[in-house]
Design a protein around this motif. Structure first.
Motif, PDB file in Angstrom:
ATOM      1  N   ALA A  63       0.826  -1.211   0.000  1.00 19.91           N
ATOM      2  CA  ALA A  63       0.000   0.000   0.000  1.00 19.91           C
ATOM      3  C   ALA A  63       0.859   1.260   0.000  1.00 19.91           C
ATOM      4  O   ALA A  63       0.560   2.235  -0.692  1.00 19.91           O
ATOM      5  CB  ALA A  63      -0.938  -0.001   1.207  1.00 19.91           C
ATOM      6  N   ARG A  64       1.937   1.255   0.757  1.00 19.38           N
ATOM      7  CA  ARG A  64       2.810   2.435   0.836  1.00 19.38           C
ATOM      8  C   ARG A  64       3.568   2.656  -0.465  1.00 19.38           C
ATOM      9  O   ARG A  64       3.749   3.785  -0.909  1.00 19.38           O
ATOM     10  CB  ARG A  64       3.774   2.293   2.007  1.00 19.38           C
ATOM     11  N   LEU A  65       4.019   1.584  -1.101  1.00 14.28           N
ATOM     12  CA  LEU A  65       4.842   1.725  -2.298  1.00 14.28           C
ATOM     13  C   LEU A  65       4.032   1.931  -3.574  1.00 14.28           C
ATOM     14  O   LEU A  65       4.541   2.489  -4.543  1.00 14.28           O
ATOM     15  CB  LEU A  65       5.758   0.507  -2.458  1.00 14.28           C
ATOM     16  N   ALA A  73       7.074  10.094   0.263  1.00  9.98           N
ATOM     17  CA  ALA A  73       7.148  10.454   1.686  1.00  9.98           C
ATOM     18  C   ALA A  73       7.960   9.412   2.455  1.00  9.98           C
ATOM     19  O   ALA A  73       8.783   9.760   3.307  1.00  9.98           O
ATOM     20  CB  ALA A  73       5.745  10.586   2.270  1.00  9.98           C
ATOM     21  N   TYR A  74       7.751   8.144   2.147  1.00  8.00           N
ATOM     22  CA  TYR A  74       8.475   7.063   2.820  1.00  8.00           C
ATOM     23  C   TYR A  74       9.970   7.143   2.510  1.00  8.00           C
ATOM     24  O   TYR A  74      10.805   7.008   3.402  1.00  8.00           O
ATOM     25  CB  TYR A  74       7.878   5.722   2.379  1.00  8.00           C
ATOM     26  N   LEU A  75      10.310   7.397   1.260  1.00 13.67           N
ATOM     27  CA  LEU A  75      11.724   7.533   0.891  1.00 13.67           C
ATOM     28  C   LEU A  75      12.366   8.710   1.613  1.00 13.67           C
ATOM     29  O   LEU A  75      13.508   8.619   2.069  1.00 13.67           O
ATOM     30  CB  LEU A  75      11.880   7.690  -0.621  1.00 13.67           C
ATOM     31  N   CYS A  76      11.650   9.817   1.710  1.00 14.89           N
ATOM     32  CA  CYS A  76      12.178  10.970   2.448  1.00 14.89           C
ATOM     33  C   CYS A  76      12.474  10.576   3.885  1.00 14.89           C
ATOM     34  O   CYS A  76      13.542  10.906   4.431  1.00 14.89           O
ATOM     35  CB  CYS A  76      11.192  12.134   2.403  1.00 14.89           C
ATOM     36  N   GLU A  77      11.548   9.862   4.499  1.00 17.47           N
ATOM     37  CA  GLU A  77      11.739   9.420   5.880  1.00 17.47           C
ATOM     38  C   GLU A  77      12.943   8.486   5.990  1.00 17.47           C
ATOM     39  O   GLU A  77      13.779   8.654   6.881  1.00 17.47           O
ATOM     40  CB  GLU A  77      10.476   8.704   6.349  1.00 17.47           C
TER      41      GLU A  77
END
Length: 172
Positions: A63-65, A73-77
């Motif tokens: 779901a996130r990818l 946003a996940y990559l930034c984190e």
């Protein structure tokens, strides 16, 4: 594979913004086949609980990818530049002006055609911001700049929901 692997490692994909959706879908189906609780029915309750944890973890990663905004946003984190949208609302002045212009246009729109034209403008801006975020993440290695684009994209996502509601309200 470990439960605490990041989503990219879990899915066996490179840690980058640009992903082939078909490959992500293929990996998700493959992993779900491996970890589905039904496969462990004969192994008892403990094995089924563990399989359920795995299935949930794989679904969360998928779901996130699968969504470009959440992937960015996940990559930034992961790269040390969390979005922190609740506390960090800084945006470039030009984008703030664009927001005001869009809001005024939506408030003034009285026809389906006017709202759809605005939606097309917003869609183009969204595509450009996604391209810029991808450039920052995959080419420039600048997660901090990408996080600014992601915050702008979050506004656009909320605004597009407002546009959709206006379209629904104008439908006969």
């Amino acid at each position: 594979m470990k439960l605490d692997d990041d989503d990219f490692a879990l899915m066996g994909l490179p840690r980058q913004f640009a992903l082939e959706r078909a490959e992500l879908d293929r990996r998700w189906r493959e992993l779900q086949t491996q970890v589905h609780p039904d496969r462990f029915a004969a192994e008892g309750a403990a094995a089924q609980r563990l399989a359920m944890q795995w299935a949930v973890r794989v679904n969360e990663a998928y779901a996130r990818l699968k969504t470009p905004l959440s992937r960015a946003a996940y990559l930034c984190e992961l790269r040390g530049a969390p979005i922190n949208a609740e506390r960090n609302t800084a945006m470039p002045p030009a984008f703030l002006m664009q927001q005001m212009t869009w809001r005024e246009a939506l408030d003034d729109a009285r026809t389906q055609a006017a709202v759809e034209s605005l939606d097309a403008d917003v869609t183009r801006a969204e595509a450009e911001l996604l391209r810029q975020a991808g450039q920052c993440l995959d080419v420039d290695g600048d997660a901090e700049a990408a996080s600014g684009h992601v915050r702008s994209l979050m506004f656009i996502a909320r605004f597009r929901a407002d546009v959709a509601r206006r379209i629904d309200a104008l439908d006969p």
